[in-house]
Design a protein around this motif. Sequence first.
Motif, short mmCIF file in Angstrom:
data_model
loop_
_atom_site.label_atom_id
_atom_site.label_comp_id
_atom_site.label_asym_id
_atom_site.label_seq_id
_atom_site.Cartn_x
_atom_site.Cartn_y
_atom_site.Cartn_z
N ASP A 261 0.84 -1.20 0.00
CA ASP A 261 0.00 0.00 0.00
C ASP A 261 0.87 1.25 0.00
O ASP A 261 0.40 2.35 0.24
CB ASP A 261 -0.96 0.01 1.19
N GLY A 262 2.16 1.09 -0.27
CA GLY A 262 3.09 2.20 -0.28
C GLY A 262 3.76 2.47 1.04
O GLY A 262 4.68 3.27 1.12
N ARG A 263 3.30 1.76 2.10
CA ARG A 263 3.90 1.93 3.42
C ARG A 263 4.55 0.66 3.93
O ARG A 263 5.53 0.69 4.66
CB ARG A 263 2.82 2.39 4.41
N VAL A 264 3.99 -0.49 3.52
CA VAL A 264 4.53 -1.79 3.91
C VAL A 264 4.50 -2.70 2.70
O VAL A 264 3.80 -2.43 1.72
CB VAL A 264 3.70 -2.43 5.06
N VAL A 265 5.29 -3.78 2.75
CA VAL A 265 5.19 -4.84 1.76
C VAL A 265 4.53 -6.02 2.43
O VAL A 265 4.88 -6.39 3.55
CB VAL A 265 6.58 -5.21 1.17
N ILE A 266 3.51 -6.60 1.78
CA ILE A 266 2.71 -7.66 2.37
C ILE A 266 2.98 -8.96 1.65
O ILE A 266 2.86 -9.03 0.41
CB ILE A 266 1.21 -7.34 2.31
N ALA A 267 3.39 -9.99 2.40
CA ALA A 267 3.53 -11.34 1.87
C ALA A 267 2.26 -12.12 2.21
O ALA A 267 1.83 -12.14 3.36
CB ALA A 267 4.75 -12.02 2.47
N VAL A 268 1.65 -12.74 1.19
CA VAL A 268 0.44 -13.52 1.37
C VAL A 268 0.82 -14.99 1.30
O VAL A 268 1.18 -15.50 0.24
CB VAL A 268 -0.61 -13.18 0.31
N GLU A 269 0.76 -15.68 2.44
CA GLU A 269 1.16 -17.07 2.53
C GLU A 269 -0.05 -17.98 2.38
O GLU A 269 -1.11 -17.72 2.97
CB GLU A 269 1.80 -17.35 3.91
N GLY A 271 -2.28 -18.33 0.40
CA GLY A 271 -3.50 -17.74 -0.09
C GLY A 271 -4.32 -16.98 0.93
O GLY A 271 -5.28 -16.31 0.59
N ARG A 272 -3.96 -17.04 2.25
CA ARG A 272 -4.80 -16.40 3.25
C ARG A 272 -4.03 -15.59 4.29
O ARG A 272 -4.49 -14.54 4.71
CB ARG A 272 -5.64 -17.45 3.99
N ALA A 273 -2.91 -16.10 4.76
CA ALA A 273 -2.18 -15.44 5.84
C ALA A 273 -1.38 -14.26 5.30
O ALA A 273 -0.61 -14.39 4.35
CB ALA A 273 -1.25 -16.43 6.53
N LEU A 274 -1.56 -13.08 5.92
CA LEU A 274 -0.88 -11.87 5.50
C LEU A 274 0.11 -11.42 6.56
O LEU A 274 -0.21 -11.40 7.75
CB LEU A 274 -1.88 -10.72 5.27
N ARG A 275 1.31 -11.05 6.12
CA ARG A 275 2.31 -10.47 7.01
C ARG A 275 2.84 -9.20 6.35
O ARG A 275 3.33 -9.25 5.22
CB ARG A 275 3.44 -11.44 7.31
N ALA A 276 2.74 -8.09 7.08
CA ALA A 276 3.16 -6.79 6.54
C ALA A 276 4.49 -6.39 7.16
O ALA A 276 4.65 -6.42 8.38
CB ALA A 276 2.10 -5.74 6.83
N ARG A 285 5.08 -5.27 10.81
CA ARG A 285 4.18 -4.23 11.30
C ARG A 285 2.84 -4.79 11.73
O ARG A 285 2.25 -4.31 12.69
CB ARG A 285 3.98 -3.15 10.24
N TRP A 286 2.31 -5.75 11.01
CA TRP A 286 1.07 -6.40 11.43
C TRP A 286 0.95 -7.73 10.68
O TRP A 286 1.64 -7.98 9.70
CB TRP A 286 -0.17 -5.53 11.20
N ALA A 287 0.07 -8.59 11.20
CA ALA A 287 -0.22 -9.88 10.58
C ALA A 287 -1.71 -10.14 10.69
O ALA A 287 -2.37 -9.67 11.62
CB ALA A 287 0.58 -11.00 11.24
N GLY A 288 -2.25 -10.88 9.76
CA GLY A 288 -3.67 -11.19 9.78
C GLY A 288 -3.98 -12.33 8.85
O GLY A 288 -3.12 -12.84 8.14
#
Length: 336
Positions: A261-269, A271-276, A285-288
């Motif tokens: 989003d221009g502030r973090v890079v997000i890896a999507v593991e 197909g569902r798990a996100l780590r920023a 910075r966050w995970a979800g």
Amino acid sequence: MACTVGASGQVIPPEPERLVVLRTSDGSVVAERTLRAEAWTTLGDLVVEASARRDDDGAETWTVAATTATGEPAWEWTAAEPIARDGLTYTGSLTASSDGPLLSVQGHWWRLDDAGRLTQEGSGPGDYQRSPGRGTALLDLPLVEVDDGSFVPAGRVVLEHATGSVEFPGRELHLTVDDGSAPELMWFTTGPDDETLEARSTTTGEVVWSQDLTVSAGLALGGRLYVCADGSLDAIDADDGRTLWHVDRSTETAWCSLATDGRVVIAVEDGRALRAHDLEDGTERWAGTLDDSGAPAGLDITSTPPGVLVAVRSDEDGPHERGAFLVAPTGAAAAR
């Protein structure tokens, strides 16, 4: 963002589809209209369509037209000469880079700038798939015919640069985001198992740097290349290949999706798990986790407009029925 709803596959003449333009902040519909183009793409905030006028002998004269999100004309270009059609088994391919669109039709191609002016034109064998590179570079992907009569990539790349061309085994690294930094480079994965990441000059075709990395996805932002590699997320200086930071991921597989989003890079593991991770130093910075609602695995980050992520998944009704999420920078689902 724009998407189409209608028949899957390519037919000639094309069946009408419904083009839907959505507002990324909340998923609301900006505009809807009928789309009859044989190919289409987006270029910045424009929708670009390609279609052909055919005479009684089968010769085609192609037109590329750009409109705003709500359908107002922006520019239009028409080829000066028609081309002969060799059968009814193909249609035009329309792709775009930040420099403009490229239309390829069975060995003939036209490249336009972002205002619809012709900048390059050429022809070649029909068993190549062409796409625009950076600057004036072109990529030709040789195709091979398989048993069912279809064509698949041959696992080689031809990079046409300012002074010639170079062919090598491998594939272009798909960038989910490309802000145009490091404009004289393109990145490829090479080797029998894509175990090498290399940068090539768009003006000479020569290898500028390489790293022993098995990479599945990348994005270019602020002069850096962020990549998913074997069990890690890496930030690499796009110009010289230096690793700027390296963090372990939660899985050993190289495959993941990347977004920003221009502030973090997000890896999507998976197909569902996100780590920023912080763009500068890789700090998490966050995970979800995206809400799966009982749907099959396989969410794919397909677009990253400012401030949100767009994830698309297959519905239970079939592979061509797709539902979409808009995901806020915190990882929470904002709209569907």
